[in-house]
Structures are given as structure tokens and as C-alpha cells.
Design a protein around this motif. Structure first.
Motif, PDB file in Angstrom:
ATOM      1  N   GLY A   1       2.025  -5.079   2.393  1.00  9.70           N
ATOM      2  CA  GLY A   1       2.912  -4.278   3.212  1.00  9.70           C
ATOM      3  C   GLY A   1       2.569  -2.806   3.071  1.00  9.70           C
ATOM      4  O   GLY A   1       1.543  -2.434   2.493  1.00  9.70           O
ATOM      5  N   TYR A   2       3.446  -1.980   3.611  1.00  4.88           N
ATOM      6  CA  TYR A   2       3.238  -0.530   3.552  1.00  4.88           C
ATOM      7  C   TYR A   2       4.524   0.138   3.097  1.00  4.88           C
ATOM      8  O   TYR A   2       5.601  -0.116   3.652  1.00  4.88           O
ATOM      9  CB  TYR A   2       2.831   0.018   4.921  1.00  4.88           C
ATOM     10  N   SER A   3       4.423   0.975   2.082  1.00  5.71           N
ATOM     11  CA  SER A   3       5.550   1.757   1.591  1.00  5.71           C
ATOM     12  C   SER A   3       5.274   3.209   1.948  1.00  5.71           C
ATOM     13  O   SER A   3       4.375   3.828   1.388  1.00  5.71           O
ATOM     14  CB  SER A   3       5.667   1.580   0.075  1.00  5.71           C
ATOM     15  N   GLY A   4       6.027   3.744   2.896  1.00  2.63           N
ATOM     16  CA  GLY A   4       5.729   5.065   3.440  1.00  2.63           C
ATOM     17  C   GLY A   4       6.573   6.181   2.876  1.00  2.63           C
ATOM     18  O   GLY A   4       7.769   6.019   2.641  1.00  2.63           O
ATOM     19  N   HIS A   5       5.921   7.318   2.684  1.00  6.30           N
ATOM     20  CA  HIS A   5       6.603   8.526   2.219  1.00  6.30           C
ATOM     21  C   HIS A   5       6.276   9.711   3.109  1.00  6.30           C
ATOM     22  O   HIS A   5       6.304  10.850   2.660  1.00  6.30           O
ATOM     23  CB  HIS A   5       6.187   8.833   0.765  1.00  6.30           C
TER      24      HIS A   5
ATOM     25  N   HIS B   1       0.862  -1.176   0.000  1.00  7.94           N
ATOM     26  CA  HIS B   1       0.000   0.000   0.000  1.00  7.94           C
ATOM     27  C   HIS B   1       0.900   1.228   0.000  1.00  7.94           C
ATOM     28  O   HIS B   1       1.870   1.311   0.758  1.00  7.94           O
ATOM     29  CB  HIS B   1      -0.922   0.027   1.218  1.00  7.94           C
ATOM     30  N   CYS B   2       0.583   2.175  -0.849  1.00  6.47           N
ATOM     31  CA  CYS B   2       1.467   3.316  -1.042  1.00  6.47           C
ATOM     32  C   CYS B   2       0.659   4.509  -1.538  1.00  6.47           C
ATOM     33  O   CYS B   2      -0.265   4.353  -2.331  1.00  6.47           O
ATOM     34  CB  CYS B   2       2.512   2.914  -2.083  1.00  6.47           C
ATOM     35  N   VAL B   3       1.008   5.678  -1.052  1.00  9.91           N
ATOM     36  CA  VAL B   3       0.483   6.940  -1.582  1.00  9.91           C
ATOM     37  C   VAL B   3       1.689   7.677  -2.142  1.00  9.91           C
ATOM     38  O   VAL B   3       2.611   8.028  -1.406  1.00  9.91           O
ATOM     39  CB  VAL B   3      -0.226   7.773  -0.498  1.00  9.91           C
ATOM     40  N   SER B   4       1.699   7.884  -3.438  1.00 13.01           N
ATOM     41  CA  SER B   4       2.885   8.424  -4.114  1.00 13.01           C
ATOM     42  C   SER B   4       2.941   9.950  -4.061  1.00 13.01           C
ATOM     43  O   SER B   4       2.860  10.630  -5.084  1.00 13.01           O
ATOM     44  CB  SER B   4       2.911   7.946  -5.568  1.00 13.01           C
ATOM     45  N   CYS B   5       3.111  10.476  -2.870  1.00 12.32           N
ATOM     46  CA  CYS B   5       3.357  11.905  -2.661  1.00 12.32           C
ATOM     47  C   CYS B   5       4.635  12.013  -1.834  1.00 12.32           C
ATOM     48  O   CYS B   5       4.872  11.194  -0.946  1.00 12.32           O
ATOM     49  CB  CYS B   5       2.204  12.562  -1.909  1.00 12.32           C
ATOM     50  N   TYR B   6       5.444  13.014  -2.108  1.00  9.84           N
ATOM     51  CA  TYR B   6       6.766  13.127  -1.481  1.00  9.84           C
ATOM     52  C   TYR B   6       6.975  14.525  -0.922  1.00  9.84           C
ATOM     53  O   TYR B   6       7.345  15.411  -1.671  1.00  9.84           O
ATOM     54  CB  TYR B   6       7.860  12.793  -2.496  1.00  9.84           C
TER      55      TYR B   6
ATOM     56  N   ILE C   1      15.697   5.702   2.525  1.00  5.56           N
ATOM     57  CA  ILE C   1      16.724   6.145   3.456  1.00  5.56           C
ATOM     58  C   ILE C   1      17.597   7.196   2.768  1.00  5.56           C
ATOM     59  O   ILE C   1      17.686   7.246   1.537  1.00  5.56           O
ATOM     60  CB  ILE C   1      17.581   4.969   3.980  1.00  5.56           C
ATOM     61  N   THR C   2      18.218   8.030   3.575  1.00  2.75           N
ATOM     62  CA  THR C   2      19.082   9.092   3.066  1.00  2.75           C
ATOM     63  C   THR C   2      20.172   9.384   4.095  1.00  2.75           C
ATOM     64  O   THR C   2      20.048   8.994   5.254  1.00  2.75           O
ATOM     65  CB  THR C   2      18.259  10.387   2.787  1.00  2.75           C
ATOM     66  N   VAL C   3      21.200  10.069   3.677  1.00  2.00           N
ATOM     67  CA  VAL C   3      22.236  10.492   4.617  1.00  2.00           C
ATOM     68  C   VAL C   3      21.861  11.818   5.266  1.00  2.00           C
ATOM     69  O   VAL C   3      22.392  12.171   6.314  1.00  2.00           O
ATOM     70  CB  VAL C   3      23.630  10.594   3.950  1.00  2.00           C
ATOM     71  N   ASN C   4      20.925  12.570   4.649  1.00  2.65           N
ATOM     72  CA  ASN C   4      20.538  13.874   5.198  1.00  2.65           C
ATOM     73  C   ASN C   4      19.156  14.255   4.667  1.00  2.65           C
ATOM     74  O   ASN C   4      18.993  14.494   3.478  1.00  2.65           O
ATOM     75  CB  ASN C   4      21.578  14.934   4.805  1.00  2.65           C
ATOM     76  N   ARG C   5      18.178  14.339   5.563  1.00  2.00           N
ATOM     77  CA  ARG C   5      16.797  14.647   5.167  1.00  2.00           C
ATOM     78  C   ARG C   5      16.649  16.062   4.608  1.00  2.00           C
ATOM     79  O   ARG C   5      15.650  16.375   3.961  1.00  2.00           O
ATOM     80  CB  ARG C   5      15.860  14.474   6.361  1.00  2.00           C
ATOM     81  N   ALA C   6      17.640  16.913   4.844  1.00  2.48           N
ATOM     82  CA  ALA C   6      17.575  18.299   4.358  1.00  2.48           C
ATOM     83  C   ALA C   6      18.187  18.465   2.969  1.00  2.48           C
ATOM     84  O   ALA C   6      18.150  19.552   2.403  1.00  2.48           O
ATOM     85  CB  ALA C   6      18.267  19.233   5.353  1.00  2.48           C
ATOM     86  N   MET C   7      18.735  17.380   2.421  1.00  2.05           N
ATOM     87  CA  MET C   7      19.336  17.466   1.096  1.00  2.05           C
ATOM     88  C   MET C   7      18.291  17.792   0.037  1.00  2.05           C
ATOM     89  O   MET C   7      17.099  17.583   0.233  1.00  2.05           O
ATOM     90  CB  MET C   7      20.013  16.131   0.720  1.00  2.05           C
ATOM     91  N   TYR C   8      18.755  18.257  -1.113  1.00  2.00           N
ATOM     92  CA  TYR C   8      17.877  18.550  -2.238  1.00  2.00           C
ATOM     93  C   TYR C   8      17.315  17.247  -2.792  1.00  2.00           C
ATOM     94  O   TYR C   8      18.001  16.233  -2.856  1.00  2.00           O
ATOM     95  CB  TYR C   8      18.654  19.285  -3.339  1.00  2.00           C
ATOM     96  N   GLY C   9      16.074  17.268  -3.191  1.00  2.00           N
ATOM     97  CA  GLY C   9      15.450  16.107  -3.810  1.00  2.00           C
ATOM     98  C   GLY C   9      14.021  15.954  -3.349  1.00  2.00           C
ATOM     99  O   GLY C   9      13.672  16.340  -2.238  1.00  2.00           O
ATOM    100  N   SER C  10      13.198  15.376  -4.201  1.00  2.00           N
ATOM    101  CA  SER C  10      11.771  15.314  -3.915  1.00  2.00           C
ATOM    102  C   SER C  10      11.406  14.384  -2.766  1.00  2.00           C
ATOM    103  O   SER C  10      10.364  14.560  -2.147  1.00  2.00           O
ATOM    104  CB  SER C  10      11.000  14.903  -5.170  1.00  2.00           C
ATOM    105  N   ASP C  11      12.232  13.392  -2.467  1.00  3.46           N
ATOM    106  CA  ASP C  11      11.831  12.487  -1.387  1.00  3.46           C
ATOM    107  C   ASP C  11      12.759  12.497  -0.173  1.00  3.46           C
ATOM    108  O   ASP C  11      12.640  11.662   0.700  1.00  3.46           O
ATOM    109  CB  ASP C  11      11.645  11.070  -1.919  1.00  3.46           C
ATOM    110  N   GLN C  12      13.666  13.461  -0.083  1.00  7.49           N
ATOM    111  CA  GLN C  12      14.576  13.513   1.072  1.00  7.49           C
ATOM    112  C   GLN C  12      13.826  13.690   2.390  1.00  7.49           C
ATOM    113  O   GLN C  12      14.102  13.002   3.368  1.00  7.49           O
ATOM    114  CB  GLN C  12      15.607  14.627   0.908  1.00  7.49           C
ATOM    115  N   ALA C  13      12.857  14.615   2.427  1.00  8.41           N
ATOM    116  CA  ALA C  13      12.116  14.871   3.667  1.00  8.41           C
ATOM    117  C   ALA C  13      11.297  13.651   4.088  1.00  8.41           C
ATOM    118  O   ALA C  13      10.999  13.479   5.269  1.00  8.41           O
ATOM    119  CB  ALA C  13      11.211  16.086   3.497  1.00  8.41           C
ATOM    120  N   ALA C  14      10.925  12.805   3.139  1.00  4.48           N
ATOM    121  CA  ALA C  14      10.142  11.609   3.440  1.00  4.48           C
ATOM    122  C   ALA C  14      11.032  10.399   3.695  1.00  4.48           C
ATOM    123  O   ALA C  14      10.538   9.291   3.866  1.00  4.48           O
ATOM    124  CB  ALA C  14       9.189  11.315   2.280  1.00  4.48           C
TER     125      ALA C  14
END
Length: 186
Positions: A106-110, A77-82, A133-146
Motif C-alpha cells: 500500500g501507500y502511506s502518504g505524508h 511504501h512510505c517516505v517519513s517526512c512531514y 487525518i486532522t480537524v485543522n491542517r493549520a494546527m500546530y504539529g509536525s504532520d498537520q499540513a500533511a
């Protein structure tokens, strides 16, 4: 850790097949790519199929391919918003998808929260959890914050493991400690 990759075209699928994957993952945008679905199902390797951006009819088409090929699969289950807003999670889709398609879900979370929604998904029967997963949630990119950083991932896994314990087995029993309380209070 088990190795896999989400292939977004047949060329990538063939390249990854040469490397060897422990499981396949069909990303939400690709769950309508019937040629890719057929190639994947032919491997008979367990496949996780994300359902973001998809109607029930579209999900059914993908499921039919895997069932016909007798390839083990699990819907995600997934909602494709980032990032996804929490009120958009619609986690009741998890038991609904499981009932309709008679499969694991399962659940795919964003979302930006670390544990809340994933733990609720587990309570509703999610059989797997996927997070970016990311090394830094503040990095540039559409899904970093998620995405989750290392400590966030550790917190999520620990929370889910504790959550699984508190869910119990669903059988109503009287534990020994309750018997002592009952003697006092009854």
C-alpha cells in the motif's frame, strides 16, 4: 470503520491487545523493533508495516518475521517526512516492493496534496492507502499540513474510486460505441 492503533512499544501492544484490534499497524520508526514485530506476528492478525526510514535489508528482516509466523501482512511504501515533497514520493517503489517481497503493498502518504499522489499510487498497484487525518491542517504539529480534514478525506476516497474505474481491467476490447465510430470512420 475498523479500529487499530500503531503501538510504539510492547506495553502499548499489550494494552491494545486487551481492547482488541481489527488489524495491526507497525509505524516506520518501529519496524526495526524485533520484539514488537514478533509479538505482533504471533497474533496472526493482518498487519500493515510502514517502510519509511528503512533500507531494503531492514524491510526484509521485518518481512521474514511475518512470513515465518505465517501472519498476513502488507507493506506500506512510505517516505517519513512531514510534509513530504512530491518529488520525494518515489512511487515506483510500490511495484518494486511487491515484486521483491511477493506481497501486497500500500501507500502511506505524508504529502500536502489531497489526491494526486495517492491516485498515482493506486495506478501503480497500491492495495491500500493510509493518510493522517486532522480537524485543522493549520494546527500546530509536525504532520498537520500533511494530514487531511474531513472534506479532504471525502475527496480522496471519491477520487480513488473514480480512478479505479478509469484504470479498467487492462483487457483490450472494442466497446459497442467504438463499433459505431469504426463503421463511420473506416
Amino acid at each position: 470503520l475498523k479500529f487499530s492503533a500503531s503501538c510504539w512499544d510492547t506495553n502499548a501492544f499489550h494494552e491494545m491487545s486487551e481492547i482488541g484490534l481489527d488489524f495491526h499497524k507497525i509505524a516506520s520508526p518501529m519496524n526495526r523493533h524485533h520484539e514488537l514485530l514478533e509479538l505482533t506476528a504471533n497474533t496472526k492478525i493482518k498487519t500493515f508495516i510502514s517502510t519509511g526510514m528503512s533500507s531494503m535489508e531492514e524491510i526484509s528482516e521485518a518481512v521474514d518475521i511475518f512470513k515465518k509466523k505465517k501472519c498476513d501482512f502488507e507493506l506500506m511504501h512510505c517516505v517519513s517526512c512531514y510534509p513530504m515533497r512530491e518529488e520525494e514520493a518515489n512511487l515506483l517503489c510500490i511495484p518494486n516492493l511487491a515484486r521483491i517481497f511477493e506481497c501486497k503493498v500500500g501507500y502511506s502518504g505524508h504529502e500536502t496534496s489531497l489526491t494526486r499522489i495517492s491516485c498515482a499510487a493506486v495506478a501503480l498497484g497500491a492495495t491500500s492507502i493510509e493518510r493522517h487525518i486532522t480537524v485543522n491542517r493549520a494546527m500546530y504539529g509536525s504532520d498537520q499540513a500533511a494530514s487531511l480534514q474531513k472534506n479532504g478525506l471525502r475527496d480522496l476516497v471519491n477520487s480513488i474510486r473514480k480512478f479505479e474505474i478509469v484504470l479498467g481491467d487492462g483487457e483490450k476490447t472494442i466497446i459497442p460505441e467504438e463499433m459505431e465510430v469504426a463503421k463511420k470512420l473506416r
